[in-house]
Scaffold this motif. Structure first.
Motif, PDB file in Angstrom:
ATOM      1  N   GLU A  49     -34.683  45.807  40.792  1.00 58.73           N
ATOM      2  CA  GLU A  49     -33.924  47.027  40.533  1.00 58.73           C
ATOM      3  C   GLU A  49     -33.553  47.752  41.819  1.00 58.73           C
ATOM      4  OE1 GLU A  49     -35.936  50.221  38.650  1.00 58.73           O
ATOM      5  OE2 GLU A  49     -34.071  51.262  38.193  1.00 58.73           O
ATOM      6  N   SER A  50     -34.523  47.920  42.725  1.00 60.69           N
ATOM      7  CA  SER A  50     -34.206  48.719  43.907  1.00 60.69           C
ATOM      8  C   SER A  50     -33.168  48.021  44.768  1.00 60.69           C
ATOM      9  CB  SER A  50     -35.463  49.052  44.694  1.00 60.69           C
ATOM     10  OG  SER A  50     -35.870  47.964  45.452  1.00 60.69           O
ATOM     11  N   ASN A  51     -33.268  46.697  44.881  1.00 63.60           N
ATOM     12  CA  ASN A  51     -32.259  45.991  45.666  1.00 63.60           C
ATOM     13  C   ASN A  51     -30.892  46.073  45.026  1.00 63.60           C
ATOM     14  OD1 ASN A  51     -33.293  44.729  48.139  1.00 63.60           O
ATOM     15  ND2 ASN A  51     -34.792  43.858  46.767  1.00 63.60           N
ATOM     16  N   MET A  52     -30.867  45.958  43.702  1.00 62.22           N
ATOM     17  CA  MET A  52     -29.585  46.009  43.018  1.00 62.22           C
ATOM     18  C   MET A  52     -28.926  47.377  43.204  1.00 62.22           C
ATOM     19  SD  MET A  52     -28.943  45.643  38.953  1.00 62.22           S
ATOM     20  CE  MET A  52     -29.606  47.252  38.688  1.00 62.22           C
ATOM     21  N   ARG A  53     -29.725  48.432  43.040  1.00 61.61           N
ATOM     22  CA  ARG A  53     -29.139  49.763  43.180  1.00 61.61           C
ATOM     23  C   ARG A  53     -28.711  50.021  44.612  1.00 61.61           C
ATOM     24  NH1 ARG A  53     -33.335  53.509  40.334  1.00 61.61           N
ATOM     25  NH2 ARG A  53     -32.038  55.179  41.153  1.00 61.61           N
ATOM     26  N   LYS A  54     -29.501  49.551  45.567  1.00 59.45           N
ATOM     27  CA  LYS A  54     -29.097  49.741  46.966  1.00 59.45           C
ATOM     28  C   LYS A  54     -27.787  49.021  47.232  1.00 59.45           C
ATOM     29  CE  LYS A  54     -33.684  50.255  48.917  1.00 59.45           C
ATOM     30  NZ  LYS A  54     -34.741  49.623  49.705  1.00 59.45           N
ATOM     31  N   ALA A  55     -27.660  47.819  46.684  1.00 60.68           N
ATOM     32  CA  ALA A  55     -26.421  47.071  46.897  1.00 60.68           C
ATOM     33  C   ALA A  55     -25.234  47.846  46.360  1.00 60.68           C
ATOM     34  CB  ALA A  55     -26.522  45.704  46.232  1.00 60.68           C
ATOM     35  N   PHE A  56     -25.421  48.462  45.191  1.00 59.87           N
ATOM     36  CA  PHE A  56     -24.311  49.205  44.618  1.00 59.87           C
ATOM     37  C   PHE A  56     -24.018  50.483  45.387  1.00 59.87           C
ATOM     38  CE2 PHE A  56     -22.510  47.043  41.205  1.00 59.87           C
ATOM     39  CZ  PHE A  56     -23.473  46.306  40.557  1.00 59.87           C
ATOM     40  N   ILE A  57     -25.037  51.069  45.999  1.00 55.39           N
ATOM     41  CA  ILE A  57     -24.783  52.268  46.805  1.00 55.39           C
ATOM     42  C   ILE A  57     -23.933  51.886  47.998  1.00 55.39           C
ATOM     43  CG2 ILE A  57     -25.832  53.998  48.293  1.00 55.39           C
ATOM     44  CD1 ILE A  57     -28.119  54.211  46.447  1.00 55.39           C
ATOM     45  N   ILE A  58     -24.271  50.741  48.607  1.00 56.15           N
ATOM     46  CA  ILE A  58     -23.510  50.304  49.778  1.00 56.15           C
ATOM     47  C   ILE A  58     -22.068  50.013  49.388  1.00 56.15           C
ATOM     48  CG2 ILE A  58     -23.274  48.488  51.504  1.00 56.15           C
ATOM     49  CD1 ILE A  58     -26.239  48.188  51.523  1.00 56.15           C
ATOM     50  N   SER A  59     -21.890  49.377  48.223  1.00 58.68           N
ATOM     51  CA  SER A  59     -20.540  48.978  47.853  1.00 58.68           C
ATOM     52  C   SER A  59     -19.823  50.051  47.060  1.00 58.68           C
ATOM     53  CB  SER A  59     -20.600  47.700  47.023  1.00 58.68           C
ATOM     54  OG  SER A  59     -21.183  47.996  45.766  1.00 58.68           O
ATOM     55  N   ARG A  60     -20.462  51.202  46.924  1.00 61.75           N
ATOM     56  CA  ARG A  60     -19.875  52.313  46.168  1.00 61.75           C
ATOM     57  C   ARG A  60     -19.550  51.891  44.745  1.00 61.75           C
ATOM     58  NH1 ARG A  60     -20.771  53.729  50.885  1.00 61.75           N
ATOM     59  NH2 ARG A  60     -19.981  55.642  51.807  1.00 61.75           N
ATOM     60  N   GLY A  61     -20.471  51.203  44.106  1.00 59.88           N
ATOM     61  CA  GLY A  61     -20.303  50.913  42.691  1.00 59.88           C
ATOM     62  C   GLY A  61     -19.480  49.678  42.387  1.00 59.88           C
ATOM     63  N   SER A  62     -19.048  48.963  43.403  1.00 63.78           N
ATOM     64  CA  SER A  62     -18.221  47.795  43.099  1.00 63.78           C
ATOM     65  C   SER A  62     -19.009  46.508  43.266  1.00 63.78           C
ATOM     66  CB  SER A  62     -16.990  47.792  44.017  1.00 63.78           C
ATOM     67  OG  SER A  62     -17.066  46.727  44.923  1.00 63.78           O
ATOM     68  N   LEU A  63     -18.591  45.501  42.552  1.00 61.04           N
ATOM     69  CA  LEU A  63     -19.304  44.227  42.581  1.00 61.04           C
ATOM     70  C   LEU A  63     -18.914  43.375  43.773  1.00 61.04           C
ATOM     71  CD1 LEU A  63     -19.147  43.187  38.831  1.00 61.04           C
ATOM     72  CD2 LEU A  63     -21.204  43.506  40.164  1.00 61.04           C
ATOM     73  N   SER A  64     -17.932  43.852  44.523  1.00 61.37           N
ATOM     74  CA  SER A  64     -17.374  42.978  45.557  1.00 61.37           C
ATOM     75  C   SER A  64     -18.391  42.585  46.614  1.00 61.37           C
ATOM     76  CB  SER A  64     -16.180  43.665  46.222  1.00 61.37           C
ATOM     77  OG  SER A  64     -16.624  44.891  46.786  1.00 61.37           O
ATOM     78  N   LEU A  65     -19.384  43.443  46.831  1.00 64.66           N
ATOM     79  CA  LEU A  65     -20.362  43.165  47.876  1.00 64.66           C
ATOM     80  C   LEU A  65     -21.044  41.817  47.657  1.00 64.66           C
ATOM     81  CD1 LEU A  65     -21.712  44.466  50.358  1.00 64.66           C
ATOM     82  CD2 LEU A  65     -23.539  45.163  48.854  1.00 64.66           C
ATOM     83  N   PHE A  66     -21.334  41.536  46.374  1.00 61.86           N
ATOM     84  CA  PHE A  66     -22.063  40.309  46.092  1.00 61.86           C
ATOM     85  C   PHE A  66     -21.247  39.082  46.436  1.00 61.86           C
ATOM     86  CE2 PHE A  66     -25.706  42.174  44.199  1.00 61.86           C
ATOM     87  CZ  PHE A  66     -25.264  43.358  43.625  1.00 61.86           C
ATOM     88  N   ILE A  67     -19.933  39.245  46.403  1.00 66.04           N
ATOM     89  CA  ILE A  67     -19.089  38.084  46.708  1.00 66.04           C
ATOM     90  C   ILE A  67     -18.779  38.023  48.188  1.00 66.04           C
ATOM     91  CG2 ILE A  67     -17.057  36.833  45.931  1.00 66.04           C
ATOM     92  CD1 ILE A  67     -18.224  37.671  43.490  1.00 66.04           C
TER      93      ILE A  67
END
Lengths: 157, 506, 330
Positions: B450-468
């Protein structure tokens, strides 16, 4: 007590866990959405997101488990097992009065001699061994501060 | 190769009587602490840290390292003999360890397998550490929030096996474990979650008393049913000889141990993932390989896979700790504090500024590994004796240890209460045929996810693009989809007649 | 039945011998206040952490300098409820010997969650002293996108997204103060809270975030190794040594300097007697003047020694609490 082998049709213990889980799921979903927030446009998942998603899964799993739990046998609950539970509950209660270590000491002695009816020799040897581990390891070596209980606090202060 | 000569130099520093003595003492203490349910490596290292103040810096650090290492060995002892994990990584060891000791009646062999696997895992970890230390640590750094999320999702897919014969129950318990872990302070938002206004729940449910209760105390309650059964005499196996494993057994444990050692070391390097995650991953990986006996029934492969992984992780965790000064876990943080107190500053400059210290420490870990194996091996007969103690005497003994151990985790009766309640829960679960590993593993892994997922979304401002966008993450997402779609693809291909139906019994 | 009773009384007699193992001796106090029994020093976080080291350092120095009247310090770590339980417990200690012999390590990072998440307030404690303060800086990594803080500001104004990582507690408050001064929103410079600064540093070393906020101690060795570069001093004066290159906010642009007070103190229960308060306040002052403290703690952990006696500390902490409460809208 004769063992219950017939499949239970009413709300028995088998239904307890699925039911409790489903109830917990509902509570978590409700709190998650109303209090903690689900999703924000800028930050992504809010504190409520993850628990709500998980709780929704749990809700469905719980309902499913509940339905299939009626096909299961009722488990047997030997009376003796609950004595252990009772002992620990009493230890916790007694700790407030006389402290944790004395409560444990009383428990070991009463259990071995009174319940299991061991000989004095067995009782005292086991007692000594247990207290050796507890005091030697936890008190002297690791220095864990155990509660002393109200009565002793008053005595020694 | 330069590292190797530095390592040899480290051994030279190590081989003084005092330092070797310190290694032995550290190893013995670590074994004891590790075996005690309730005192995990964090508490153990923290509580024993003051003991090291008496010695000079090099000796103190060496003792600390040995202690930390031996901890991983000790956790398996109570797991195998009593079905009570000595610390959280040992949870996985109970799955095969306890059946092997009781149902298959080979406790000595189980303990020996665990020791040898621990040794192999630790050795692999240390070798990797020696030759690639800083590079390994840098690889770990590349795993940021997005990468960790993807990796953990891949790991979670293998949780499918954990659910056992009844998927619904397994799923239910996994979700329950996750929800329990969500209770308490939510670091990312700074506010409490699901604390229901209770001041104790502000800190969430402490893990160690929870494990002790769910698995250990529940076990004691159940033991009451067996107290009048005459203890099957295990006296013939009470010698070292009697607990030797056959050549065949040894061959069986090698592949899992090697695989898991590598896996575990890598997991140990990752930020936030520790020995418990490693043990889980090691065990899950073993599922994809052949085991002579089914996993979960007391298979040697099962014990080897998780014990090797958790020791590998302990070694792997030293990479970021020494090379970058980054503690991967609470235990690492205490170790870091201890090292700093002795003037040893882990970090990028460590190997340049204090090579003697650093390589002395690494050399000491090799030695500690060896010594711990020797000591652990020799106490096996003594440990097995525990099995021959009449159950009725064991019950009060274990109950006391559960209570005292839970108290020690946070110096308060709250721990005892958690243990008490989770013990009752565990007992009821057992009776209704719910298995407990899914709860515990979900409890440990979910917060990380959970914490990693939320941090990832904070960095990407809510977008999924970071994962790609990030290459490692992208790769892992592909793996994830592959795993998820594989069964579907396979059945489609079967129906189309392209793939033959195999005679398989998974 | 008689057997059971006699067994239990025998057990109780045996058991009553047990706590004697852990008890200290009682001394009669002469004039004024002097510690007359073991002193319980509560730390609301786990062993090995910053507050723990701080507490043990002070108690060790006090014991060595004979400032504790020959009594022993029992440092107990009580972490329940994230530390709130122990704070609540200390605030409620009854007047008399108990209150005079109970101490609590109390920092800015303890006060903030306490007033945010519970009803407990500073008024339930007696501040004894302030011992040290700390400050923070912003750092970039080796391969950072933005080389100076001015670049960061420019990038944000041009519509870019910047991510900052830090620890929980103090760092969050400093971040909020910073973006307020800059006039940016939380979305323009996002903040990732980690449990400890080491987590934040990990993420910047891996290039996953743009900035990291940290106190000097945690970042020191990385700066020396060139892996972290200070770009902004969150302080009214510039730092020294390897951190001297970082400008203050007022030097970067038309802003006021941003400095968030991060402090470490010691408090006692509300019911502590005035004589005891004076005693501890003076004892802590003596500690702050020893070389031991200056070198082995302040110097080593790169803090700033700042002793305030009980009155000054009380005023300071009260002020801090008031402005924090206002900032979170309570």
């Amino acid at each position: 007590m004769a063992e219950e082998v017939t499949k239970s049709k009413r709300f028995g213990v088998n239904q307890l866990i699925p039911f409790a889980m489903t109830a917990i799921a509902v509570v978590f979903i409700w709190l998650g959405i109303s209090v903690y927030g689900f999703w924000s446009a800028t930050k992504g998942p809010l504190p409520g997101f993850f628990p709500v998603v998980v709780a929704v899964c749990m809700l469905f799993a719980g309902i499913f488990a509940y339905i299939s739990s009626f096909k299961e046998k009722e488990p047997v609950w030997p009376r003796a097992n609950w004595l252990v539970v009772l002992s620990v509950a009493l230890i916790m209660g007694a700790t407030f009065l006389i402290g944790l270590l004395p409560s444990i000491a009383v428990y070991v002695l009463v259990w071995l001699k009174g319940y299991e009816k061991c000989s004095w020799k067995t009782t005292l040897i086991t007692f000594a061994f247990i207290m050796f581990i507890v005091i030697g390891c936890f008190v002297l070596w690791l220095g864990v501060p155990f509660p002393k209980g109200i009565i002793f606090e008053r005595f020694f202060n | 190769m330069e590292n190797f000569s530095l390592l040899l130099h480290g051994f030279a520093v190590l081989f003084t009587l005092q330092n070797i003595g310190a290694t032995i003492i550290g190893a013995v203490l670590g074994l004891i602490i590790g075996a005690m349910p309730g005192i995990g490596s964090l508490a153990g290292v923290a509580l024993l840290l003051p003991l090291t103040y008496k010695f000079n810096p090099t000796t103190a650090i060496i003792m600390l390292g040995a202690l930390y290492y031996a901890n991983m060995y000790g956790g398996a002892f109570s797991a195998i003999l009593l079905n009570i994990p000595g610390d959280s990584p040992a949870v996985m060891t109970t799955i095969d360890g306890y059946p092997m000791a009781t149902i298959r009646k080979r406790p000595g062999q189980a303990l020996l397998t665990s020791n040898i696997s621990s040794f192999i895992g630790g050795l692999i970890g240390m070798i990797i550490l020696t030759f690639t230390g800083p590079a390994l640590a840098n690889v770990g750094l590349k795993f940021g929030p997005a990468e960790m999320t993807a990796l953990l999702l891949v790991a979670m897919t293998s949780i499918g096996w954990l659910v056992g014969e009844n998927p619904t129950k397994g799923l239910l318990l996994t979700m329950f474990g996750i929800l329990l872990a969500c209770m308490g302070m939510d670091t990312l938002s700074g506010s409490p979650r699901y604390d229901f206004g209770n001041i104790y729940l502000l800190g969430g449910i402490s893990f160690t008393p929870f494990v002790i209760g769910l698995v250990g105390f529940a076990q004691v309650i159940k033991l009451m049913e067996e107290r009048n059964v005459q203890t099957k005499a295990v006296t013939d196996k009470l010698t070292i000889r009697g607990s030797m494993i056959t050549r065949h057994d040894f061959k069986r444990l090698l592949p899992p141990a090697f695989r898991s050692g590598l896996l575990g070391t890598f997991v140990g390097v990752l930020p936030g993932a520790g020995a418990t995650t490693a043990a889980f991953v090691g065990y899950a990986a073993q599922k994809s390989f052949k085991s002579e006996e089914p996993l979960g029934s007391g298979a040697i492969e099962g014990i080897a896979a998780c014990e090797s992984a958790n020791n590998g992780a302990a070694a792997g965790a030293f990479a970021p700790l020494l090379a970058l000064g980054i503690p991967g876990s609470g235990t690492g943080a205490v170790l870091l504090g201890g090292l700093m107190m002795w003037g040893l500053n882990p970090g990028p400059l460590l190997f340049t500024n204090s090579p003697d210290f650093a390589w002395g420490l690494i050399a000491s870990l090799f030695l500690a590994n060896l010594i711990t194996l020797a000591i652990a091996w020799s106490v096996i007969p003594f440990l097995i004796k525990i099995l021959s103690v009449p159950t009725k005497l064991l019950i009060p003994c274990i109950t006391v240890v559960c209570v005292v151990g839970s108290y020690s985790t946070s110096n308060s009766m709250y721990g005892v209460l958690v243990m008490f309640l989770s013990g009752i829960l565990g007992y009821v679960m057992q009776k209704c045929r719910y298995a407990s590993p899914p709860v515990l593993l979900a409890f440990v892994l979910a917060p990380l996810l959970e914490s990693n997922m939320r941090k990832a979304f904070i960095i990407s401002r809510g977008s999924l693009s970071l994962f790609i966008e990030k290459p490692i993450s992208f790769f892992l997402i592909i793996v994830l989809f592959a795993i998820l779609l594989f069964p579907l693809a396979r059945s489609l291909l079967l129906k189309a007649g392209i793939v033959k139906q195999k005679e398989n019994n998974p | 039945m008689r057997k059971v009773v006699s067994m239990i009384s025998l057990a109780l007699m045996l058991a009553s011998a047990v706590p004697l193992l852990a008890e200290g001796k009682a001394d009669k106090a002469s004039t004024g206040f002097a510690p007359s029994k073991d002193i319980e020093w509560v730390v609301s976080s786990s062993p090995g952490g910053g507050s723990d080291i701080y507490t043990r350092m002070i108690s060790d120095i006090m014991t060595r300098e004979k400032l504790a009247g020959g009594q022993t310090f029992l440092v107990t770590n009580k972490t329940d409820g994230g530390g709130e339980v122990s704070r609540l417990m200390v605030s409620r200690v009854a007047a008399g010997k108990a209150a005079d012999h109970t101490l609590l390590t109390f920092n800015s990072g303890d006060l903030m969650p306490m007033v945010k998440n519970t009803a407990n307030r500073l008024e339930n404690f007696t501040p004894l002293a302030m011992m040290a303060v700390d400050k923070q800086l912003l750092f970039i990594g080796e391969k950072a996108k933005y080389k100076t803080f001015a670049d960061v500001i420019a990038a944000v104004k041009a519509g870019g997204n910047v991510v900052m990582a830090g620890s929980k507690g103090d760092d969050v408050a400093t971040y909020e103060m910073l973006i307020k001064e800059l006039g940016f929103t939380e979305n323009q410079i996002a903040y990732i809270t980690n449990d400890a600064t080491s987590g934040a540093i990990t993420s910047i070393l891996g290039g996953h975030v743009d900035l990291v906020i940290s106190k000097p101690a945690a970042a020191d060795q990385y700066v020396a190794a060139g892996k972290l570069i200070p770009v902004l001093a969150l302080s009214k004066t510039r730092f020294t040594g390897s951190l001297a290159s970082a400008p203050r906010l007022s030097e970067v642009g038309a802003y006021k300097d941003v400095e968030y007070p991060v402090w470490r103190g010691v408090v006692g229960p509300k019911a502590m007697s005035p004589a005891a308060v004076k005693y501890w306040s003076d004892a802590l002052k003596a500690v702050s003047e020893t070389n031991n403290w200056k070198n082995d703690y302040i110097g080593k952990f790169k803090l700033l020694s700042e002793y305030m006696n009980n009155e000054a500390a009380a005023a300071f902490m009260a002020n801090f609490q008031a402005s924090y409460l206002k900032s979170i809208g309570k």
